[in-house]
Write an enzyme that holds these catalytic residues in place. Sequence first.
Site, PDB file in Angstrom:
ATOM      1  N   HIS A 162       0.836  -1.209   0.000  1.00 42.16           N
ATOM      2  CA  HIS A 162       0.000   0.000   0.000  1.00 42.16           C
ATOM      3  C   HIS A 162       0.870   1.258   0.000  1.00 42.16           C
ATOM      4  O   HIS A 162       0.631   2.189  -0.783  1.00 42.16           O
ATOM      5  CB  HIS A 162      -0.916  -0.017   1.225  1.00 42.16           C
ATOM      6  N   GLU A 163       1.879   1.281   0.858  1.00 45.13           N
ATOM      7  CA  GLU A 163       2.742   2.465   0.937  1.00 45.13           C
ATOM      8  C   GLU A 163       3.580   2.631  -0.327  1.00 45.13           C
ATOM      9  O   GLU A 163       3.780   3.751  -0.804  1.00 45.13           O
ATOM     10  CB  GLU A 163       3.647   2.371   2.166  1.00 45.13           C
ATOM     11  N   HIS A 171       1.543   4.272  -2.908  1.00 43.03           N
ATOM     12  CA  HIS A 171       1.545   5.737  -2.812  1.00 43.03           C
ATOM     13  C   HIS A 171       2.769   6.327  -3.508  1.00 43.03           C
ATOM     14  O   HIS A 171       2.681   7.358  -4.176  1.00 43.03           O
ATOM     15  CB  HIS A 171       1.548   6.154  -1.338  1.00 43.03           C
ATOM     16  N   GLU A 178      -6.248   6.873  -1.320  1.00 42.09           N
ATOM     17  CA  GLU A 178      -6.197   5.687  -0.459  1.00 42.09           C
ATOM     18  C   GLU A 178      -6.806   4.482  -1.176  1.00 42.09           C
ATOM     19  O   GLU A 178      -6.278   3.368  -1.089  1.00 42.09           O
ATOM     20  CB  GLU A 178      -6.923   5.956   0.859  1.00 42.09           C
TER      21      GLU A 178
END
Length: 412
Positions: free
Chosen positions: A145-146, A149, A227
């Site tokens: 997930h990070e 980003h 997100e």
Amino acid sequence: MWEAIRSNRRRSKVLITLMGIILVLLGFGIGGSVDPQMGGAFGALVALGIWFFMCLFAMFGGDSMLLMSANAHKIEKKDAPQLWNVVEEMTIASGLGKMPDVYIIDESAPNAFAVGRNPQKAAVAITAGLMKRLNRDELQGVIAHEIGHIKNLDIRFMTQASVMLGSIVLISDLFLRSLWFGGGRRSSRNDSNGQAQAIMLLLALLLAILAPILAQMLYFACSRQREYLADASAARFTRYPEGLASALEKISGRIAGKENKTSRVLAPMYIINPLQSRSAVGLLSTHPPTERRIQILRSMAKSAGFLAYENAYRSVCGQNETCIGKRSLAEDEDVPVREAAPEPVQKKDAMQHAREVSDLLDGLANFLVIPCLCGVRIKVPSTFKKRYIQCPRCGTKHERSSAKPLSKSDAA
């Protein structure tokens, strides 16, 4: 996904422009309240100057300041091999190119965030609580997930938007404080100027109150969509949506109902905002409701591709809602969901793992250790000056000179 990223970049430019307009209007109003004739233009220029210098600061040191404020420690592969390998795997799976730096935060609550100016100068930071509580699949989901980003260039926008928001809040706060301590007194040479100054003062006061709120609403609106895209990226990189879903469930469960001292600057950057309730939704929420994110991930059935995420997103949020662009979906390839990694964890293993994480943090903080014959390992700060240290269990006195740096063998 490229279509969604490009759409986000266009939206980011619009939001940054709108926030810039708010900043200039705020400076104009404050300047006009001091001098109705020339003060407005001067105030607008000063506001732009503050924003420019804050941008320079963020560009050359903002990420370091954020990591420092989070009490994050940079690690190497030898410090946490499993975490390092997971970051390496997700870097390769995402096609990012350069592996981000890895940091550990001395914090018991599980969470994580990414910072950086661009994918070549980025970092992923996770808390000690996250390392202690998540299994490998869950940790992989959070890291993916990070990295999502970073890959989607979200960190660049978050830096720009946070600097703009910070400039607006700073100018508003300084103006309101000046009114408070100055009693709101302004002088004028004649009645007409006095009336104009009073009107500008009221306008400036209104802008000082509303500008930070409006800027926050713009900032948060774009953050929520990013997100979802990072979740979709994580599902594809890991090929296991349940890993991230389970991680989000554990993180939100640990955060819910607890007092949290995370700063308001850092909070929106975490995978789950620790200052926002699990089901929060609205104009002032930085993240989508965690329950909705989990439901989408668990509705992806047998595919981990973007099309599967889009279908799950629509089934949860409504058929008229969209997350990923049509052209990106048309070019998407099916990504079968893999099996969960077998990782039986017994109570003894979990306690041992928690102990290893604590030792890692103590080692990064330059703590020393004195092993006592009774089995207690006495941890001593490197700055400890007394000659003798008494064991809290058996009372044996040990010389300070016998203390040694923490090592892998100490965790055994």
